[in-house]
Design a protein around this motif. Sequence first.
Motif, short mmCIF file in Angstrom:
data_model
loop_
_atom_site.label_atom_id
_atom_site.label_comp_id
_atom_site.label_asym_id
_atom_site.label_seq_id
_atom_site.Cartn_x
_atom_site.Cartn_y
_atom_site.Cartn_z
N ARG A 55 0.82 -1.22 0.00
CA ARG A 55 0.00 0.00 0.00
C ARG A 55 0.85 1.26 0.00
NH1 ARG A 55 -3.87 -0.34 4.91
NH2 ARG A 55 -2.36 -1.80 5.82
N ALA A 56 2.14 1.09 0.19
CA ALA A 56 3.11 2.20 0.15
C ALA A 56 4.44 1.58 -0.26
CB ALA A 56 3.20 2.89 1.50
N PRO A 57 5.39 2.38 -0.76
CA PRO A 57 6.66 1.80 -1.18
C PRO A 57 7.28 0.91 -0.11
CG PRO A 57 6.54 4.08 -1.87
CD PRO A 57 5.33 3.84 -1.01
N LEU A 58 7.68 -0.29 -0.52
CA LEU A 58 8.20 -1.30 0.40
C LEU A 58 9.63 -1.65 0.03
CD1 LEU A 58 7.69 -3.43 2.70
CD2 LEU A 58 7.09 -5.03 0.86
N THR A 59 10.57 -1.47 0.96
CA THR A 59 11.94 -1.94 0.76
C THR A 59 11.96 -3.43 1.07
OG1 THR A 59 12.86 0.20 1.42
CG2 THR A 59 14.33 -1.71 1.50
N PRO A 60 12.31 -4.28 0.09
CA PRO A 60 12.32 -5.72 0.33
C PRO A 60 13.62 -6.15 1.02
CG PRO A 60 12.96 -5.29 -1.92
CD PRO A 60 12.67 -3.94 -1.30
N GLY A 61 13.75 -7.44 1.23
CA GLY A 61 15.02 -8.00 1.70
C GLY A 61 15.03 -8.34 3.18
N HIS A 62 15.05 -9.66 3.48
CA HIS A 62 15.17 -10.09 4.87
C HIS A 62 16.30 -11.10 5.06
CE1 HIS A 62 11.99 -12.61 2.96
NE2 HIS A 62 12.74 -13.58 3.47
N CYS A 106 5.46 -13.44 17.67
CA CYS A 106 5.39 -12.20 18.45
C CYS A 106 4.27 -11.29 17.92
CB CYS A 106 6.73 -11.47 18.36
SG CYS A 106 6.74 -9.83 19.12
N GLU A 107 3.49 -10.77 18.85
CA GLU A 107 2.36 -9.92 18.47
C GLU A 107 2.79 -8.54 17.99
OE1 GLU A 107 -1.21 -11.59 21.30
OE2 GLU A 107 0.32 -10.34 22.26
N SER A 108 4.04 -8.16 18.27
CA SER A 108 4.52 -6.83 17.88
C SER A 108 5.80 -6.91 17.06
CB SER A 108 4.77 -5.97 19.14
OG SER A 108 3.60 -5.83 19.90
N VAL A 109 5.98 -8.01 16.36
CA VAL A 109 7.23 -8.21 15.62
C VAL A 109 7.39 -7.17 14.51
CG1 VAL A 109 6.26 -9.81 13.91
CG2 VAL A 109 8.69 -9.94 14.50
N HIS A 110 8.62 -6.76 14.30
CA HIS A 110 8.99 -6.00 13.10
C HIS A 110 9.92 -6.91 12.32
CE1 HIS A 110 11.13 -3.29 10.44
NE2 HIS A 110 10.20 -2.38 10.65
N PHE A 111 9.46 -7.36 11.16
CA PHE A 111 10.22 -8.31 10.34
C PHE A 111 10.57 -7.64 9.02
CE2 PHE A 111 11.17 -12.03 7.78
CZ PHE A 111 11.74 -12.91 8.69
N PHE A 112 11.85 -7.64 8.68
CA PHE A 112 12.32 -6.96 7.46
C PHE A 112 11.44 -7.27 6.25
CE2 PHE A 112 17.19 -6.78 8.51
CZ PHE A 112 16.97 -5.67 9.30
N GLY A 113 11.09 -6.22 5.52
CA GLY A 113 10.55 -6.37 4.17
C GLY A 113 9.20 -7.04 4.07
N ALA A 115 4.82 -6.53 4.06
CA ALA A 115 3.64 -5.68 4.00
C ALA A 115 2.51 -6.24 4.86
CB ALA A 115 3.17 -5.53 2.55
N SER A 116 2.83 -7.17 5.75
CA SER A 116 1.80 -7.81 6.57
C SER A 116 1.23 -6.87 7.62
CB SER A 116 2.35 -9.07 7.24
OG SER A 116 3.42 -8.76 8.10
N ARG A 117 1.92 -5.76 7.91
CA ARG A 117 1.44 -4.78 8.88
C ARG A 117 1.43 -3.41 8.24
NH1 ARG A 117 4.97 -5.17 14.18
NH2 ARG A 117 3.93 -3.16 14.45
N TRP A 118 0.68 -2.51 8.87
CA TRP A 118 0.67 -1.11 8.45
C TRP A 118 1.06 -0.23 9.63
CZ3 TRP A 118 0.83 1.52 4.14
CH2 TRP A 118 0.60 2.90 4.19
N PRO A 119 2.01 0.68 9.45
CA PRO A 119 2.83 0.88 8.24
C PRO A 119 3.66 -0.37 7.93
CG PRO A 119 3.07 2.72 9.79
CD PRO A 119 2.38 1.63 10.53
N HIS A 120 4.04 -0.50 6.66
CA HIS A 120 4.82 -1.65 6.25
C HIS A 120 6.15 -1.70 6.99
CE1 HIS A 120 1.81 -2.32 3.38
NE2 HIS A 120 2.33 -1.69 2.34
N MET A 121 6.68 -2.90 7.12
CA MET A 121 7.97 -3.12 7.78
C MET A 121 9.05 -3.14 6.71
SD MET A 121 6.71 -5.99 10.54
CE MET A 121 5.73 -6.92 9.35
#
Length: 345
Positions: A55-62, A106-113, A115-121
Amino acid sequence: MLNCAIHGARDLRVADLAPEAISPTQVRVAVKAVGICGSDLHYFQHGRVGDFVIRAPLTPGHEASGQVLEVGAQVTHVKPGDRVALDPARTCGICRFCRMGASNHCESVHFFGSASRWPHMQGAMREQVVVEGFQCVPVPAELPFEIAAFGEPLAVALHAVHAAGSLLGKTVMVVGAGPIGALTLMAARLAGASRLIAVDIVDHTLAACARVGATDTINIATNPQGLDALAAGKGQVDVCFEAAGHYSALGNCIRVTRPRGTVVQIGTLSGSSEGCPFNQIMVKSLTYVGTFRFVDEYAWSVDYLARGVLDVSPLLTAAVPVANVHEAFELAADRNRAMKVMVTF
């Protein structure tokens, strides 16, 4: 710094982005190598992965490694100049899943690259990334950045094999011979499996699996009866891993697994479920296991790579400079030519 961002289907742009500030617990890393994963390809090709839509520019790569540039005042285990593998998961450590040892949920995980959450990770396909100190796992100076970046996909494979239980002396089949499937074969061999069968529809990927330890390879596109012997007598396979992400692959796993055997689903399933013999899970008393990302296995993975316990170099197809990132994605999408493609900085 240069940053790669996917704006939508087949819309990948490289542009300058201002570097982030760091906090006392964080580390600034110069990214050196980033693997292109199947989810990155889906975002690039379709603008989505399943229900996760850009939904917004996403930097990929994990799948990433790099060199430390700057550390916060509270970080003591790495220093500027150190080489590190980057754990893509920043977990909270306090939610119910983290406290029960299931930080992969984890309910609050930030995982590289993702779009599963908003704002994107945002991911690691950029010149610099700021991470929490605990996400930096030191690696030896002699370990190539491209090999260190295999830490994440190998951790996925190790987690799947760990979830399967004991494999000692068992017959194991992996359906889907891409990078995750090949790494799962390697992890299963390390866990003591005696027979390792790789199944796919592409000869190139099957050949790569043979190089890393598969004892049998079956191309079911050119040999549709290739699984018949394994399905005979209610099934001959002890443990089967679904790594293709397709219901037809899951159906083949169920058919060949013996009664009271185990089927492990790694892939995100797509396609039609029609014809998939789900009732056989009940009829054959199968153990059906879902496996998602990893927990402690990231540290194991990097350790195995650093000590040479597992040699993943046969799976590295190419390291492509970021200036040619579009070519890197096109190569990674061609299963007749590529296993793992890295973007380098």
